[in-house]
Design an enzyme around this catalytic site. Structure first.
Site, mmCIF file in Angstrom:
data_model
loop_
_atom_site.group_PDB
_atom_site.id
_atom_site.type_symbol
_atom_site.label_atom_id
_atom_site.label_comp_id
_atom_site.label_asym_id
_atom_site.label_seq_id
_atom_site.Cartn_x
_atom_site.Cartn_y
_atom_site.Cartn_z
ATOM 1 N N TRP A 1 -2.303 -4.322 -4.767
ATOM 2 C CA TRP A 1 -2.342 -4.226 -6.238
ATOM 3 C C TRP A 1 -2.032 -5.563 -6.920
ATOM 4 O O TRP A 1 -1.490 -5.573 -8.019
ATOM 5 C CB TRP A 1 -1.312 -3.218 -6.768
ATOM 6 C CG TRP A 1 -1.364 -1.837 -6.265
ATOM 7 C CD1 TRP A 1 -0.407 -1.197 -5.561
ATOM 8 C CD2 TRP A 1 -2.406 -0.882 -6.461
ATOM 9 N NE1 TRP A 1 -0.772 0.087 -5.289
ATOM 10 C CE2 TRP A 1 -2.008 0.304 -5.839
ATOM 11 C CE3 TRP A 1 -3.652 -0.915 -7.100
ATOM 12 C CZ2 TRP A 1 -2.786 1.448 -5.815
ATOM 13 C CZ3 TRP A 1 -4.424 0.218 -7.081
ATOM 14 C CH2 TRP A 1 -3.994 1.377 -6.445
ATOM 15 N N GLU B 1 4.223 -2.880 -13.609
ATOM 16 C CA GLU B 1 5.543 -3.434 -13.982
ATOM 17 C C GLU B 1 6.579 -2.341 -14.231
ATOM 18 O O GLU B 1 7.393 -2.430 -15.145
ATOM 19 C CB GLU B 1 5.410 -4.378 -15.173
ATOM 20 C CG GLU B 1 4.653 -5.615 -14.768
ATOM 21 C CD GLU B 1 5.058 -6.852 -15.514
ATOM 22 O OE1 GLU B 1 6.231 -7.002 -15.863
ATOM 23 O OE2 GLU B 1 4.169 -7.674 -15.728
ATOM 24 N N GLY B 2 6.517 -1.322 -13.404
ATOM 25 C CA GLY B 2 7.456 -0.199 -13.520
ATOM 26 C C GLY B 2 6.847 0.900 -14.349
ATOM 27 O O GLY B 2 6.588 0.705 -15.543
ATOM 28 N N PRO C 1 0.814 -1.224 0.000
ATOM 29 C CA PRO C 1 0.000 0.000 0.000
ATOM 30 C C PRO C 1 0.846 1.272 0.000
ATOM 31 O O PRO C 1 0.452 2.272 -0.588
ATOM 32 C CB PRO C 1 -0.801 -0.109 1.301
ATOM 33 C CG PRO C 1 -0.845 -1.568 1.601
ATOM 34 C CD PRO C 1 0.429 -2.145 1.078
ATOM 35 N N SER D 1 6.927 1.674 -6.896
ATOM 36 C CA SER D 1 8.158 1.876 -7.681
ATOM 37 C C SER D 1 9.404 1.527 -6.879
ATOM 38 O O SER D 1 10.333 0.902 -7.394
ATOM 39 C CB SER D 1 8.270 3.345 -8.115
ATOM 40 O OG SER D 1 7.138 3.754 -8.809
HETATM 41 C C1 LIG Z 1 -4.257 -2.674 -11.891
HETATM 42 C C2 LIG Z 1 -2.908 -2.849 -11.287
HETATM 43 C C3 LIG Z 1 -2.327 -4.109 -11.253
HETATM 44 C C4 LIG Z 1 -1.107 -4.289 -10.626
HETATM 45 N N1 LIG Z 1 -0.574 -5.561 -10.523
HETATM 46 C C5 LIG Z 1 0.511 -5.760 -9.726
HETATM 47 C C6 LIG Z 1 0.973 -7.083 -9.447
HETATM 48 O O1 LIG Z 1 0.439 -8.079 -9.932
HETATM 49 N N2 LIG Z 1 2.010 -7.221 -8.582
HETATM 50 C C7 LIG Z 1 2.637 -6.163 -7.996
HETATM 51 O O2 LIG Z 1 3.560 -6.362 -7.220
HETATM 52 N N3 LIG Z 1 2.233 -4.904 -8.265
HETATM 53 C C8 LIG Z 1 1.190 -4.670 -9.113
HETATM 54 N N4 LIG Z 1 0.766 -3.397 -9.380
HETATM 55 C C9 LIG Z 1 1.451 -2.273 -8.741
HETATM 56 C C10 LIG Z 1 2.242 -1.429 -9.734
HETATM 57 O O3 LIG Z 1 3.379 -2.139 -10.140
HETATM 58 C C11 LIG Z 1 2.545 -0.089 -9.046
HETATM 59 O O4 LIG Z 1 1.315 0.618 -8.962
HETATM 60 C C12 LIG Z 1 3.574 0.694 -9.804
HETATM 61 O O5 LIG Z 1 4.828 0.080 -9.730
HETATM 62 C C13 LIG Z 1 3.682 2.126 -9.262
HETATM 63 O O6 LIG Z 1 3.799 2.126 -7.874
HETATM 64 P P1 LIG Z 1 2.850 3.053 -6.974
HETATM 65 O O7 LIG Z 1 1.467 2.906 -7.459
HETATM 66 O O8 LIG Z 1 3.151 2.754 -5.569
HETATM 67 O O9 LIG Z 1 3.323 4.514 -7.330
HETATM 68 P P2 LIG Z 1 4.559 5.254 -6.667
HETATM 69 O O10 LIG Z 1 5.754 4.400 -6.686
HETATM 70 O O11 LIG Z 1 4.141 5.852 -5.392
HETATM 71 O O12 LIG Z 1 4.758 6.422 -7.731
HETATM 72 C C14 LIG Z 1 3.828 7.496 -7.873
HETATM 73 C C15 LIG Z 1 4.293 8.374 -9.037
HETATM 74 O O13 LIG Z 1 5.602 8.875 -8.756
HETATM 75 C C16 LIG Z 1 6.486 8.502 -9.804
HETATM 76 N N5 LIG Z 1 7.789 8.221 -9.238
HETATM 77 C C17 LIG Z 1 8.095 7.400 -8.200
HETATM 78 N N6 LIG Z 1 9.408 7.399 -7.986
HETATM 79 C C18 LIG Z 1 9.952 8.228 -8.906
HETATM 80 C C19 LIG Z 1 11.292 8.650 -9.205
HETATM 81 N N7 LIG Z 1 12.341 8.205 -8.503
HETATM 82 N N8 LIG Z 1 11.467 9.536 -10.219
HETATM 83 C C20 LIG Z 1 10.426 9.979 -10.944
HETATM 84 N N9 LIG Z 1 9.130 9.620 -10.710
HETATM 85 C C21 LIG Z 1 8.915 8.755 -9.712
HETATM 86 C C22 LIG Z 1 5.875 7.253 -10.429
HETATM 87 O O14 LIG Z 1 6.330 7.050 -11.737
HETATM 88 C C23 LIG Z 1 4.397 7.593 -10.345
HETATM 89 O O15 LIG Z 1 4.056 8.420 -11.421
HETATM 90 C C24 LIG Z 1 -0.431 -3.185 -10.064
HETATM 91 C C25 LIG Z 1 -0.989 -1.912 -10.150
HETATM 92 C C26 LIG Z 1 -2.226 -1.727 -10.734
HETATM 93 C C27 LIG Z 1 -2.815 -0.347 -10.771
#
Ligand SMILES: Cc1cc2nc3c(=O)[nH]c(=O)nc-3n(C[C@H](O)[C@H](O)[C@H](O)COP(=O)(O)OP(=O)(O)OC[C@H]3O[C@@H](n4cnc5c(N)ncnc54)[C@H](O)[C@@H]3O)c2cc1C
Length: 445
Positions: free
Chosen positions: A156, A363-364, A128, A132
């Protein structure tokens, strides 16, 4: 020799996936999207038809298909429904850490199970509070004898609500960054494992996404995919092999959007002509076609690299962010060509738009892919050109023709403004930018 032809086997895989997508997925995609439900019967049929788990090595009963075959197959499934493609491909994502790991006993225990009966395995790094920043995970893995006890929440997780198995990444110490991360195969039926309600989403509503809670879950030694210290690398290696396929989701969705737009442009009339006769619309179609073709080439190249045993990390990132971003552009322009109808639920663009939007996130994110590629370009890539300060910009003479003006005299380049001075010594100061003699560098003749 470079060859872009698909083999007979690859063409068969493509045809099989295409036929399944058109017959079994396309007719039900909008129904399940509306219901916000994963079509489990369709997934089961895909399993029965041999469209899942094909990447599992032959020694565990699989077909040992390459990433390229996975991309070819996935493009077809995503063309019918990107959400279902996510669910279908999720078994490959969930099983990849297992396929890559060194724990032979674990592979023997679980990989044949995925082949023999319809079982779902998913991949859980995100939480939660983080997605990233994989090294920032909080879910804890505490060693107890040879077992590990897991505590924490994953979020997620695609197929999380319906999966039998989870490849869970957890850390020995949240403060230790990537050094503490390990990976563990957890069964849904184990004590302490519970899954959350399906998370309501904008798109890809045909895929299930849920949280996973682990409360004092005991993982026996045999179920350790990677001990703490090895899990982060394993997660990154997994992504570099699965990201090309996420790119293929984009290619499939964009291809369909383009086809729908072409069909509409040939039939819709405005100002006494078919809208497809207007150059503005034709140029949109040309750009869609160009984007689908280029995205597919990048996806296939990264997949090919992975299959050759090369490190596909950089090209997988390039393919992922190019193919998923251009897919959104293609779907957006296709929706524009359909005008008001494009915006309605009676036509397919609205769903494709919602479904494709997700590809830039999981996936990133696109931003993370840019970080990977820029770090490579700036610090690992070996340039062909000399550094700017060594660049032979001689405008007043041809240094390859001897006997001309200034030939024989040393040349000095001002590192600040680029001026080249000919003489035994550099000038006291640059006549252009006034920087001192120390700014000048003697050039190689
Ligand atoms: C429908 C769905 C299915 C998914 N399925 C899976 C799954 O099967 N398994 C799993 O493990 N995860 C899964 N995910 C999670 C998904 O991989 C993450 O949502 C994604 O990696 C982004 O992480 P976050 O949502 O925590 O955003 P955050 O990491 O909080 O990032 C928020 C924003 O800040 C930006 N950001 C963060 N760090 C930086 C940086 N250093 N420089 C520039 N910009 C940055 C990001 O690009 C993004 O725009 C899923 C997500 C969704 C929505």
């Amino acid at each position: 020799m470079l060859n872009f032809n698909l083999s007979k086997k690859q063409l068969e895989i493509q045809q099989k996936a295409r036929a399944f997508a058109l017959k079994e997925i396309l007719p039900v995609a909008w129904y399940y999207d509306e219901k916000d439900e994963l079509p489990l019967p369709v997934l089961r049929k895909a399993f029965d038809m041999g469209l899942m788990n094909n990447d599992i090595p032959k020694k565990y009963g699989g077909n040992e298909y390459g990433i390229l075959e996975g991309a070819i197959m996935t493009e077809e499934i995503a063309a019918a429904c990107p959400g279902l493609a996510t669910s279908l491909f999720d078994n490959s994502l969930g099983a990849e850490p297992l396929i890559l790991c060194r724990n032979e006993a674990l592979k023997k225990k679980y990989l044949p199970k995925l082949i023999k009966s319809f079982k779902l395995i998913c991949f859980a790094t995100s939480e939660p509070i983080m997605g990233s920043d994989v090294a920032g995970m909080r879910c804890k893995a505490v060693r107890d004898g040879t077992d590990y006890i897991l505590n924490g929440t994953k979020y997620w997780i695609t197929n999380g609500g319906v999966a039998d198995y989870f490849s869970v990444f957890a850390t020995e110490d949240p403060k230790s960054g990537h050094e503490g991360v390990g990976a563990f195969l957890v069964e849904k039926s184990w004590e302490g494992v519970s899954v959350g309600k399906a998370i309501p989403k904008l798109g890809q509503r045909c895929s299930n996404t849920a949280g996973l809670r682990l409360k004092n879950v005991r993982v026996p030694k045999i179920n350790v995919i990677a001990p703490p210290g090895e899990g982060f690398k394993l997660a990154m290696k997994t992504f570099s092999r699965t990201r090309p396929v996420v790119g293929a989701f984009g290619v499939g969705g964009a291809r369909s959007a383009m086809e729908f737009a072409i069909d509409y442009a040939k039939k819709r009339t405005a100002f006494g002509s078919k809208i497809g006769d207007f150059q503005a619309v034709q140029f949109k179609i040309a750009e869609m076609y160009q984007k689908v073709e280029t995205a597919r080439l990048l996806v296939w190249k990264a997949a090919w690299e992975a299959d050759q045993g090369l490190d596909p990390t950089i090209n997988a990132s390039i393919a992922k962010f190019f193919a998923t971003e251009t897919a959104l552009e293609v779907v957006n322009e296709a929706l524009q060509i359909l005008g008001g109808y494009g915006y309605t639920k009676m036509f397919p663009l609205e769903k494709l738009f919602r479904d494709i939007r997700l590809l830039r996130i999981y996936e990133g994110t696109s931003e993370i892919q840019r970080m990977i590629v820029s770090a490579h370009a700036m610090y690992a890539y070996q340039p062909i050109m000399p550094a700017l300060e060594d660049l032979p910009v001689f405008r007043d003479r041809n240094p390859l023709e001897p006997g001309k003006k200034n030939s024989g005299k040393p040349a000095w380049r001002c590192r600040m403004c680029g001026h080249i001075h000919h003489g035994k010594k550099p000038p006291k100061e640059c006549p252009y930018c006034f920087f001192p003699a120390s700014t000048f560098k003697k050039m190689d003749r």
